[in-house]
Design a protein around this motif. Structure first.
Motif, mmCIF file in Angstrom:
data_model
loop_
_atom_site.group_PDB
_atom_site.id
_atom_site.type_symbol
_atom_site.label_atom_id
_atom_site.label_comp_id
_atom_site.label_asym_id
_atom_site.label_seq_id
_atom_site.Cartn_x
_atom_site.Cartn_y
_atom_site.Cartn_z
ATOM 1 N N GLY A 9 0.766 -1.273 -0.179
ATOM 2 C CA GLY A 9 0.016 -0.063 -0.097
ATOM 3 C C GLY A 9 0.993 1.416 0.057
ATOM 4 N N GLY A 11 2.974 3.954 1.160
ATOM 5 C CA GLY A 11 3.639 4.302 2.592
ATOM 6 C C GLY A 11 4.120 2.933 3.222
ATOM 7 N N GLY A 33 5.518 5.766 -9.916
ATOM 8 C CA GLY A 33 5.213 7.173 -9.129
ATOM 9 C C GLY A 33 6.242 8.195 -9.589
ATOM 10 N N TYR A 53 -5.356 12.452 -12.095
ATOM 11 C CA TYR A 53 -5.569 11.030 -11.484
ATOM 12 C C TYR A 53 -4.610 11.143 -10.237
ATOM 13 C CZ TYR A 53 -7.430 9.789 -15.859
ATOM 14 O OH TYR A 53 -8.235 9.858 -16.984
ATOM 15 N N PHE A 87 4.833 -0.681 -9.693
ATOM 16 C CA PHE A 87 4.160 -1.403 -10.824
ATOM 17 C C PHE A 87 4.355 -2.715 -10.720
ATOM 18 C CE2 PHE A 87 4.375 -2.923 -15.304
ATOM 19 C CZ PHE A 87 3.432 -2.115 -15.821
ATOM 20 N N ARG A 89 0.054 -2.407 -10.899
ATOM 21 C CA ARG A 89 -0.555 -2.112 -10.007
ATOM 22 C C ARG A 89 -2.341 -2.665 -10.261
ATOM 23 N NH1 ARG A 89 1.910 2.562 -7.461
ATOM 24 N NH2 ARG A 89 0.542 3.664 -6.055
ATOM 25 N N ARG A 124 2.819 6.892 8.604
ATOM 26 C CA ARG A 124 4.231 6.779 7.656
ATOM 27 C C ARG A 124 3.970 8.005 6.658
ATOM 28 N NH1 ARG A 124 6.452 0.986 6.673
ATOM 29 N NH2 ARG A 124 6.370 0.119 8.880
ATOM 30 N N SER A 143 13.070 8.239 10.524
ATOM 31 C CA SER A 143 14.440 8.140 9.825
ATOM 32 C C SER A 143 14.438 9.747 9.434
ATOM 33 C CB SER A 143 14.025 7.564 8.373
ATOM 34 O OG SER A 143 15.100 7.404 7.523
ATOM 35 N N ARG A 161 5.308 15.614 -0.648
ATOM 36 C CA ARG A 161 4.724 15.399 -1.868
ATOM 37 C C ARG A 161 3.230 15.841 -1.695
ATOM 38 N NH1 ARG A 161 5.728 9.051 -3.306
ATOM 39 N NH2 ARG A 161 3.230 9.187 -3.610
ATOM 40 N N ASP A 163 0.652 14.859 -3.192
ATOM 41 C CA ASP A 163 -0.580 13.855 -2.836
ATOM 42 C C ASP A 163 -0.452 13.395 -1.335
ATOM 43 O OD1 ASP A 163 1.979 12.299 -3.207
ATOM 44 O OD2 ASP A 163 0.694 10.829 -4.593
ATOM 45 N N ARG A 172 -5.958 6.786 -1.761
ATOM 46 C CA ARG A 172 -5.077 6.004 -2.255
ATOM 47 C C ARG A 172 -5.005 4.499 -1.623
ATOM 48 N NH1 ARG A 172 -0.241 9.834 -1.035
ATOM 49 N NH2 ARG A 172 1.163 7.947 -1.173
ATOM 50 N N GLN A 200 7.843 -3.449 10.967
ATOM 51 C CA GLN A 200 9.360 -3.455 11.454
ATOM 52 C C GLN A 200 10.151 -2.587 11.166
ATOM 53 O OE1 GLN A 200 10.754 -7.714 12.153
ATOM 54 N NE2 GLN A 200 8.938 -8.396 10.462
ATOM 55 N N SER A 201 11.549 -2.319 11.669
ATOM 56 C CA SER A 201 12.228 -1.204 11.614
ATOM 57 C C SER A 201 12.483 -1.266 10.056
ATOM 58 C CB SER A 201 13.543 -1.297 12.309
ATOM 59 O OG SER A 201 14.210 -2.372 12.002
ATOM 60 N N VAL A 205 12.852 -4.955 7.989
ATOM 61 C CA VAL A 205 12.379 -5.507 6.746
ATOM 62 C C VAL A 205 13.312 -5.404 5.518
ATOM 63 C CG1 VAL A 205 10.746 -4.329 5.079
ATOM 64 C CG2 VAL A 205 10.318 -3.725 7.337
HETATM 65 P P1 AP5 Z 1 3.499 6.193 -5.941
HETATM 66 O O1 AP5 Z 1 4.479 7.233 -6.048
HETATM 67 O O2 AP5 Z 1 3.838 4.955 -6.120
HETATM 68 O O3 AP5 Z 1 2.864 6.179 -4.331
HETATM 69 P P2 AP5 Z 1 2.268 4.921 -3.602
HETATM 70 O O4 AP5 Z 1 2.127 3.675 -3.978
HETATM 71 O O5 AP5 Z 1 1.091 5.597 -2.933
HETATM 72 O O6 AP5 Z 1 3.459 4.718 -2.577
HETATM 73 P P3 AP5 Z 1 4.426 5.847 -1.955
HETATM 74 O O7 AP5 Z 1 5.477 6.067 -2.711
HETATM 75 O O8 AP5 Z 1 3.453 6.785 -1.338
HETATM 76 O O9 AP5 Z 1 4.814 4.859 -0.613
HETATM 77 P P4 AP5 Z 1 5.995 3.752 -0.486
HETATM 78 O O10 AP5 Z 1 5.461 2.457 -0.270
HETATM 79 O O11 AP5 Z 1 7.242 4.003 -1.562
HETATM 80 O O12 AP5 Z 1 6.521 4.285 0.743
HETATM 81 P P5 AP5 Z 1 8.161 4.894 1.289
HETATM 82 O O13 AP5 Z 1 9.253 4.138 1.054
HETATM 83 O O14 AP5 Z 1 8.077 6.334 0.802
HETATM 84 O O15 AP5 Z 1 2.168 6.609 -6.709
HETATM 85 C C1 AP5 Z 1 1.652 7.701 -6.723
HETATM 86 C C2 AP5 Z 1 0.754 8.225 -7.594
HETATM 87 O O16 AP5 Z 1 1.115 7.868 -9.021
HETATM 88 C C3 AP5 Z 1 -0.662 7.253 -7.468
HETATM 89 O O17 AP5 Z 1 -1.626 7.558 -6.585
HETATM 90 C C4 AP5 Z 1 -1.179 7.234 -8.816
HETATM 91 O O18 AP5 Z 1 -2.021 8.281 -9.181
HETATM 92 C C5 AP5 Z 1 0.390 7.497 -9.754
HETATM 93 N N1 AP5 Z 1 0.790 5.970 -10.093
HETATM 94 C C6 AP5 Z 1 1.801 5.386 -9.891
HETATM 95 N N2 AP5 Z 1 2.074 4.324 -10.149
HETATM 96 C C7 AP5 Z 1 1.011 3.995 -10.937
HETATM 97 C C8 AP5 Z 1 0.467 2.650 -11.644
HETATM 98 N N3 AP5 Z 1 1.662 1.646 -11.758
HETATM 99 N N4 AP5 Z 1 -0.417 2.585 -12.204
HETATM 100 C C9 AP5 Z 1 -1.335 3.701 -12.105
HETATM 101 N N5 AP5 Z 1 -1.194 4.933 -11.549
HETATM 102 C C10 AP5 Z 1 0.217 4.696 -10.692
HETATM 103 O O19 AP5 Z 1 7.748 5.057 3.038
HETATM 104 C C11 AP5 Z 1 6.653 5.988 3.337
HETATM 105 C C12 AP5 Z 1 7.292 6.459 4.790
HETATM 106 O O20 AP5 Z 1 7.602 5.479 5.720
HETATM 107 C C13 AP5 Z 1 8.669 7.228 4.343
HETATM 108 O O21 AP5 Z 1 8.664 8.559 5.289
HETATM 109 C C14 AP5 Z 1 9.753 6.433 5.133
HETATM 110 O O22 AP5 Z 1 10.921 6.988 5.876
HETATM 111 C C15 AP5 Z 1 8.795 5.722 6.245
HETATM 112 N N6 AP5 Z 1 9.120 4.335 6.457
HETATM 113 C C16 AP5 Z 1 9.404 3.268 5.477
HETATM 114 N N7 AP5 Z 1 9.608 2.023 5.911
HETATM 115 C C17 AP5 Z 1 9.541 2.368 7.249
HETATM 116 C C18 AP5 Z 1 9.426 1.339 8.139
HETATM 117 N N8 AP5 Z 1 9.726 0.210 7.983
HETATM 118 N N9 AP5 Z 1 9.383 1.825 9.430
HETATM 119 C C19 AP5 Z 1 9.197 3.170 9.702
HETATM 120 N N10 AP5 Z 1 8.998 3.998 8.782
HETATM 121 C C20 AP5 Z 1 9.342 3.491 7.509
#
Ligand code: AP5
Length: 218
Positions: A9, A11, A33, A53, A87, A89, A124, A143, A161, A163, A172, A200-201, A205
């Motif tokens: 999902g 985040g 993304g 979108y 991707f 999705r 997150r 972090s 960001r 969004d 989302r 987990q941390s 992970v």
């Molecule tokens: P996209 O950019 O892909 O966003 P997302 O899937 O919503 O995922 P995120 O980037 O928000 O989260 P992430 O899982 O990468 O988490 P992160 O590592 O940053 O998509 C954005 C938009 O683009 C979509 O809504 C859509 O419109 C479009 N889109 C993109 N791909 C598409 C597709 N294939 N088809 C159609 N439309 C598409 O971590 C989040 C936070 O948590 C960070 O601050 C991080 O430091 C922290 N964190 C991470 N891991 C941990 C942990 N283990 N413990 C504590 N904190 C943590």
């Protein structure tokens, strides 16, 4: 040669883990993304098509997304494999990726399903800051950068960001549950899905992910 998908999902930590994997696997991370955000920043036609979108937290239509990813993975740096982040999705995107990889004599080797509850996803996303220059990902609680607002890696400024507002985050998550969660069954049936406890941390992970990949590497 290894093709890996990061599923989870918004985040869940796909970008955070994908960045680490890029380094230790020496493979490019292809984040749909990030590709959309780059096109938005460059004001390309593709970026304009995707903007509405993304602002609403909906998926960009398959034909636009698949075309963009197909063009990216045809480049020479993807010849030895790819870490796919965000991707496919939809089931349509997954079928298209199968066909694209088959055309290159390849197939998805492993799908890492990073499981995180909705409450934790929202926590997150609320605290995420991203480097406007190199894309490095930080979190206000989990972090943190060394100097507030400044990227440890490149010295660039950190930003949130567009969004990452509550209404779009919640949308989302709904869209993920409705349109992306069915990929769990799609890949589980093929025996390539590995569940990863994402609550987990980041280091722990990362260790789980590394073990899952090492189990499938030749
Ligand atoms: P996209 O950019 O892909 O966003 P997302 O899937 O919503 O995922 P995120 O980037 O928000 O989260 P992430 O899982 O990468 O988490 P992160 O590592 O940053 O998509 C954005 C938009 O683009 C979509 O809504 C859509 O419109 C479009 N889109 C993109 N791909 C598409 C597709 N294939 N088809 C159609 N439309 C598409 O971590 C989040 C936070 O948590 C960070 O601050 C991080 O430091 C922290 N964190 C991470 N891991 C941990 C942990 N283990 N413990 C504590 N904190 C943590």
């Amino acid at each position: 040669m290894v093709d890996i998908i990061l599923l989870g999902g918004p985040g869940a930590g796909k970008g955070t883990q994908g960045e680490l994997m890029e380094t230790w696997l020496d493979l490019p991370r292809v984040s749909s993304g990030d590709l959309f955000r780059y096109n938005l920043s460059q004001q390309t036609e593709l970026g304009q098509q995707a903007k509405g979108y993304m602002d609403r937290g909906e998926l960009v239509p398959d034909e636009i997304t698949i075309g963009m990813v197909a063009e990216r993975i045809a480049r020479p740096d993807c010849a030895n494999g790819v870490v796919f982040d965000g991707f496919p999705r939809t089931v349509g995107q997954a079928a298209a990726l199968d066909a694209l990889l088959a055309g290159m004599g390849r197939a998805v080797n492993v799908v890492l399903n990073i499981a995180v509850s909705e409450d934790v996803l929202l926590q997150r996303l609320a605290g995420r800051w991203t480097c406007s220059s190199c894309g490095a990902i930080y979190h206000r609680l989990f972090s943190q950068e060394k100097v507030e607002g400044v990227c440890d890696a490149c010295g660039g400024g950190l930003m949130q960001r567009e969004d990452d507002n509550l209404a779009t985050q919640q949308r989302r998550i709904r869209v993920y549950q409705e349109q992306t969660a069915p990929l769990d069954a799609y890949y589980r049936q093929r025996g390539v899905l590995v569940d990863i406890d994402g609550e987990q941390s980041p280091e722990q992970v990362g260790r789980l992910i590394r073990a899952a990949i090492e189990a499938v590497l030749p």
